[in-house]
Design an enzyme around this catalytic site. Structure first.
Site, PDB file in Angstrom:
ATOM      1  N   TRP A 177      46.818  27.352  36.592  1.00  0.00           N
ATOM      2  CA  TRP A 177      46.264  28.170  35.712  1.00  0.00           C
ATOM      3  C   TRP A 177      46.494  28.179  34.318  1.00  0.00           C
ATOM      4  CZ3 TRP A 177      47.387  32.799  39.655  1.00  0.00           C
ATOM      5  CH2 TRP A 177      46.239  32.648  40.907  1.00  0.00           C
ATOM      6  N   GLU A 189      39.746  52.737  39.056  1.00  0.00           N
ATOM      7  CA  GLU A 189      40.247  53.016  40.342  1.00  0.00           C
ATOM      8  C   GLU A 189      41.624  53.548  40.418  1.00  0.00           C
ATOM      9  OE1 GLU A 189      38.740  50.355  39.156  1.00  0.00           O
ATOM     10  OE2 GLU A 189      37.224  49.564  40.814  1.00  0.00           O
ATOM     11  N   THR A 229      32.294  52.494  37.754  1.00  0.00           N
ATOM     12  CA  THR A 229      32.897  51.508  36.884  1.00  0.00           C
ATOM     13  C   THR A 229      31.939  50.652  36.234  1.00  0.00           C
ATOM     14  OG1 THR A 229      32.660  49.996  38.845  1.00  0.00           O
ATOM     15  CG2 THR A 229      34.760  51.134  38.853  1.00  0.00           C
ATOM     16  N   LYS A 288      41.023  27.523  35.925  1.00  0.00           N
ATOM     17  CA  LYS A 288      41.903  26.662  36.765  1.00  0.00           C
ATOM     18  C   LYS A 288      41.796  24.939  36.286  1.00  0.00           C
ATOM     19  CE  LYS A 288      44.266  27.902  40.809  1.00  0.00           C
ATOM     20  NZ  LYS A 288      44.055  28.040  42.349  1.00  0.00           N
TER      21      LYS A 288
HETATM   22  P1  AMP Z   1      38.007  49.482  33.746  1.00  0.00           P
HETATM   23  O1  AMP Z   1      38.049  49.756  35.084  1.00  0.00           O
HETATM   24  O2  AMP Z   1      36.658  49.589  33.183  1.00  0.00           O
HETATM   25  O3  AMP Z   1      38.948  50.689  32.956  1.00  0.00           O
HETATM   26  O4  AMP Z   1      38.563  48.167  33.636  1.00  0.00           O
HETATM   27  C1  AMP Z   1      39.684  47.869  34.248  1.00  0.00           C
HETATM   28  C2  AMP Z   1      40.384  46.533  33.917  1.00  0.00           C
HETATM   29  O5  AMP Z   1      40.676  46.352  32.482  1.00  0.00           O
HETATM   30  C3  AMP Z   1      41.736  46.088  34.584  1.00  0.00           C
HETATM   31  O6  AMP Z   1      41.469  45.710  36.130  1.00  0.00           O
HETATM   32  C4  AMP Z   1      42.068  44.998  33.652  1.00  0.00           C
HETATM   33  O7  AMP Z   1      41.449  43.602  34.192  1.00  0.00           O
HETATM   34  C5  AMP Z   1      41.361  45.287  32.403  1.00  0.00           C
HETATM   35  N1  AMP Z   1      42.779  46.054  31.693  1.00  0.00           N
HETATM   36  C6  AMP Z   1      42.862  47.216  31.526  1.00  0.00           C
HETATM   37  N2  AMP Z   1      44.115  47.411  30.763  1.00  0.00           N
HETATM   38  C7  AMP Z   1      44.592  46.309  30.226  1.00  0.00           C
HETATM   39  C8  AMP Z   1      45.787  45.668  29.578  1.00  0.00           C
HETATM   40  N3  AMP Z   1      46.674  46.478  29.265  1.00  0.00           N
HETATM   41  N4  AMP Z   1      45.609  44.291  29.706  1.00  0.00           N
HETATM   42  C9  AMP Z   1      44.805  43.523  30.296  1.00  0.00           C
HETATM   43  N5  AMP Z   1      44.018  43.958  30.970  1.00  0.00           N
HETATM   44  C10 AMP Z   1      43.608  45.168  30.882  1.00  0.00           C
END
Ligand code: AMP
Length: 545
Positions: free
Chosen positions: A447, A333, A188, A442
């Site tokens: 929020w 994940e 990640t 916050k």
């Molecule tokens: P990654 O593991 O690098 O793909 O990041 C995942 C994270 O990206 C998620 O937990 C979200 O916080 C963010 N994310 C992915 N898709 C979206 C979406 N459509 N809208 C808002 N946040 C997103």
């Protein structure tokens, strides 16, 4: 009593065998590092993947060994996906946009045996070579003529992909083994702390591929021509390298150039019908189309995810270019697809503002994914579209633990994985991310959604990119601060920028200040690096006062 149906293991190799036999005319078109185009078909890919297994065996790769890749989206990277997992080893895709210290850490943590690298990443190899004693060989994904001259430590061989391939045959039969066997590893991006590895299995990968081809997810067909802009080093390009051959769709691989002009040319020349990527890329494409007057001649839909999809993209692609935007949510994940915003009977006739507002949400869980929102004590919250809570997921393609940890250690006792996102879910099951839990603002105990404020900011005609960060406030604890970058050629007046919020948000959400920067810091996957901004602007209001 068990059912009396065949219990065949779900093997990644079955996908490519299927495509090679049933979709002989579908193409894999790749933009090479040198700008040239390479094309072949699924039977060629399958045959070369078998040949590559023999190369890997020649390099003494054994089941469960990690084979690392530093590659763009292209045919050799695809061959590695299938050969490495097909022979029961683990394809470890590395994000080349990470800094050398992180890449060195990741290679050492995974104890990779061999690295396959694009020639454009020779400098990275040079920078990490002395910190990665597990690596026996570096194979550059090129011909002999393109081989970079590198001085590697003794015991680390420097090899040429096409030379190794030329010395082998494709005499190999794909084996069958336990479908729970590890197939690929992806760290990640980690906006905080060290990167953590997610270890996908054959079973999770094949089921995810079958799930995402469904009409209300990627909706893939054999006649589609799919351009994964999302890189193969980021969550397996959202599963498209598996989902496309499973359906017979052609794959158009863009290589390294993901700017507006390059993408427009490739999409039109190669008759692309569907593409997927993060908002930053689509903002670049939209700006190019508007500035050049060019059209997308064959694209009918774009999947946008990875960060919240700004309203600007949802509206502009549909109304100006006739291209549907499908908003998706997921994470490393979750393999990554978790939700998709596709119409249901109650939303299919929405129009205008109501439609846009609905499309800003991340969508319903796709079949195979279970979701809930909980408060800080873990109590489940109502699906009323108002209550905001920590988003939890579980399902057959959701991680149970990180690389090197005990199975189940990333989940609670009931198998729920905490996503780190804060969300609402409405009575129809549509989920909306309001924040990353770490980014939440916050103010006076309430929020404020940074995502909502960012989406509105980028609809300002002169704003290229925007981020909202929390800044300390003596009375309200935290208040939102807007950090923006101007479009090329435009100048931004902070007070004027704030008028974009008029009538669109509760008054108390209005950012307390605007900072204009030349550029925003980004993570290796193209997301805004909020932590850097938070640290930099934490005391902004106090300093100004
Ligand atoms: P990654 O593991 O690098 O793909 O990041 C995942 C994270 O990206 C998620 O937990 C979200 O916080 C963010 N994310 C992915 N898709 C979206 C979406 N459509 N809208 C808002 N946040 C997103």
């Amino acid at each position: 009593m068990f059912g009396l149906m065949q219990d065949r293991p779900l093997m990644i190799s079955s996908i490519i065998r299927h495509a090679a036999r049933n979709h002989t005319a579908s193409e894999i078109v790749s933009k090479n590092v040198d700008g040239g185009i390479h094309r072949y078909r699924y039977p060629d890919l399958e045959s070369r993947a078998r040949r590559l297994v023999r190369v890997l065996k020649g390099l003494d790769i054994k089941p469960s060994d990690r084979v690392a890749t530093l590659g763009w989206n292209g045919f050799r990277h695809l061959e590695l996906y299938y050969a490495v997992s097909g022979m029961q080893a683990i394809c470890h895709t590395i994000n080349p946009r990470l800094g050398a210290p992180d890449i060195g850490f990741i290679v050492a943590d995974a104890a990779d045996s061999v690295i396959f690298a694009e020639t454009s990443f020779a400098a990275i190899i040079e920078a990490i070579a002395t910190q990665t004693p597990s690596v026996r060989a570096v194979v550059f994904m090129c011909d002999r003529a393109e081989m970079p001259a590198l001085d590697l430590p003794s015991g680390m061989a420097l090899l040429c992909y096409e030379e190794l391939m030329a010395a082998e045959t494709d005499d190999y039969t794909w084996p069958e083994f336990d479908e729970r066997t590890a197939a690929s590893l992806c760290y990640t991006s980690g906006t905080t702390g060290k990167p953590k590895g997610v270890l996908y299995s054959h079973r999770s990968t094949v089921i995810h591929a079958m799930a995402v081809t469904a009409p209300d997810v990627f909706g893939l067909r054999a006649t589609d021509r799919v351009l994964p802009v999302v890189p193969m080093f980021h969550v397996n390009a959202w599963g498209l390298p598996y989902a496309a051959p499973a359906t017979g769709a052609s794959l158009i691989m863009p290589g390294r150039h993901l700017d507006g002009p390059s993408l427009t040319a490739l999409m039109n020349d190669e008759h692309v019908t569907m593409s997927a990527g993060v908002p930053t890329v689509w903002l670049g494409l939209l700006h190019h189309l508007r500035a050049s007057g060019e059209r997308l001649e064959t694209v009918d839909r774009l999947v946008i995810g990875g960060s919240a999809c700004p309203r600007l993209l949802l509206a502009a692609f549909q109304t100006e270019y006739g291209v549907r935007v499908d908003h998706a949510w997921g994470m490393s994940e979750t393999s990554p697809l978790g939700t998709m915003n596709a119409p249901v009977p109650t939303t299919m006739n929405l129009a205008g503002e109501a439609k846009l507002r609905h499309l800003e949400k991340q969508g319903r869980g796709i079949f195979g994914i279970d979701m809930k929102i909980v408060d800080d004590s873990g109590a489940e919250l109502a699906w009323d579209g108002v209550a905001q809570g920590n988003l939890m997921v579980r399902g057959v393609w959701v991680a149970s633990a990180y690389w090197g940890q005990e199975p189940g250690s990333a989940c609670d006792a009931q198998g729920w994985f905490a996503t780190g996102d804060v969300a609402t879910i409405d009575p129809g099951g549509t989920m909306e991310i309001t924040d990353r839990s770490k980014d939440v603002i916050k103010s006076g105990g309430e929020w404020i959604s940074s995502i909502t404020l960012e989406n509105i900011a980028v609809s300002h005609p002169d704003v290229a990119e925007a981020a909202i960060v929390a800044t300390s406030h003596p009375k309200w604890t935290e208040r939102p601060l807007l950090v923006v970058v101007a479009r090329p050629g435009a100048t931004l007046d902070p007070a004027e920028v704030l008028t974009i919020y008029d009538g669109k948000i509760p008054k108390w959400w209005l950012p307390d200040g605007v900072v204009v920067l030349d550029e925003l810091p980004h993570t290796a996957t193209g997301k805004v690096h909020k932590l850097t901004l938070r640290n930099r602007f934490r005391d902004h209001l106090e300093r100004q006062a």
